[in-house]
Design an enzyme around this catalytic site. Structure first.
Site, mmCIF file in Angstrom:
data_model
loop_
_atom_site.group_PDB
_atom_site.id
_atom_site.type_symbol
_atom_site.label_atom_id
_atom_site.label_comp_id
_atom_site.label_asym_id
_atom_site.label_seq_id
_atom_site.Cartn_x
_atom_site.Cartn_y
_atom_site.Cartn_z
ATOM 1 N N LYS A 84 -38.823 -12.626 -19.045
ATOM 2 C CA LYS A 84 -40.223 -12.872 -19.393
ATOM 3 C C LYS A 84 -41.006 -13.271 -18.147
ATOM 4 O O LYS A 84 -40.604 -14.178 -17.420
ATOM 5 C CB LYS A 84 -40.326 -13.998 -20.430
ATOM 6 C CG LYS A 84 -40.179 -13.500 -21.854
ATOM 7 C CD LYS A 84 -40.251 -14.634 -22.839
ATOM 8 C CE LYS A 84 -41.633 -14.818 -23.391
ATOM 9 N NZ LYS A 84 -41.635 -15.816 -24.510
HETATM 10 O O1 G3P Z 1 -43.694 -16.450 -28.499
HETATM 11 C C1 G3P Z 1 -44.713 -17.318 -28.092
HETATM 12 C C2 G3P Z 1 -44.644 -18.560 -28.865
HETATM 13 O O2 G3P Z 1 -43.466 -19.262 -28.576
HETATM 14 C C3 G3P Z 1 -45.826 -19.435 -28.733
HETATM 15 O O3 G3P Z 1 -45.999 -19.983 -29.976
HETATM 16 O O4 G3P Z 1 -46.878 -21.523 -31.633
HETATM 17 O O5 G3P Z 1 -46.511 -22.287 -29.262
HETATM 18 O O6 G3P Z 1 -48.369 -20.718 -29.825
HETATM 19 P P1 G3P Z 1 -47.003 -21.203 -30.177
#
Ligand code: G3P
Length: 216
Positions: A84
């Site tokens: 990534k």
């Molecule tokens: O895949 C990206 C994710 O981990 C981010 O999620 O909920 O932290 O915006 P969030």
């Protein structure tokens, strides 16, 4: 649309993998940090042991040189690793070098079509629009997924769109309708996708009726 799990928690990955629906895993530095005192490499290798499909591990450097070195190293940990890389100028440089070496890249922290057009051109295998985080600031995250899918399809761009930062089951339906190739979701959302009260009520009734008839 493939379902991937967005977590670094081994128990969740073990439980979810039993269902036979999880085709990959994404992690990020925040998710790994949430696990406490774990060694990053060992945790990623544990995940690779459980999941046959792509397992995404993120570089931490902010400079291209560091990202390239880290990306090369991470890519050697296991055959199913995807590196990534964040959407920055240094990230694009790293994506173009690493992708030319055959390393699979998940371009992360994507918030516009322009960002993924550049990433795809540099060699991103996957691009990850963060749906929930756009919704958080009053933008339409799912519309961005739909726009990316449309533009990639129109221009025959092979990079796959991973709808990420999905927070609830309606996000999954919307991502599927928008044409996302992959949805990466927390374990909780996976279980919410499965759950329906009428299934539970129906099952209870079937079992009760069966026992009533058998007793008669
Ligand atoms: O895949 C990206 C994710 O981990 C981010 O999620 O909920 O932290 O915006 P969030």
């Amino acid at each position: 649309m493939q379902i991937w799990l967005d977590t670094a928690n081994i128990e969740e990955i073990r439980e979810a993998s039993k269902l036979g629906v999880v085709k990959g895993v994404t992690t990020n530095p925040s998710l790994v940090a949430k696990e406490g005192d774990v060694d990053f490499r060992s945790r990623v290798l544990e995940i690779c042991d459980i999941i046959d499909g792509p397992v995404c591990a993120e570089v931490l450097s902010l400079e291209a040189e560091g990202m390239i070195a880290e990306g090369r190293d991470i890519s050697r940990w296991a055959p199913n690793i995807v590196v990534k890389i964040p959407t920055t100028a240094a990230g694009l440089e790293a994506i173009s070098v690493l992708s030319q070496e055959g390393i699979k890249i998940n371009q992360t922290l994507c918030f516009s079509v322009n960002q993924v057009l550049l990433g795809a051109s540099a060699g991103s295998t996957y691009v990850s629009p963060f749906v929930g985080r756009l919704d958080d600031v009053g933008h339409d995250g799912i519309q961005l997924v739909a726009d990316m899918v449309e533009v990639f399809s129109k221009h025959n761009i092979k990079s796959l769109v991973i709808a990420a930062s999905l927070r609830h089951p309606l996000h999954c339906v919307a991502a599927a309708k928008a044409g996302a190739h992959i949805a990466t979701i927390p374990y909780k959302v996976l279980m919410q996708m499965l759950k329906h009260p009428l299934t539970d009520i129906g099952l209870t009734r079937f079992v009760e009726d069966w026992h009533r008839l058998v007793k008669v």
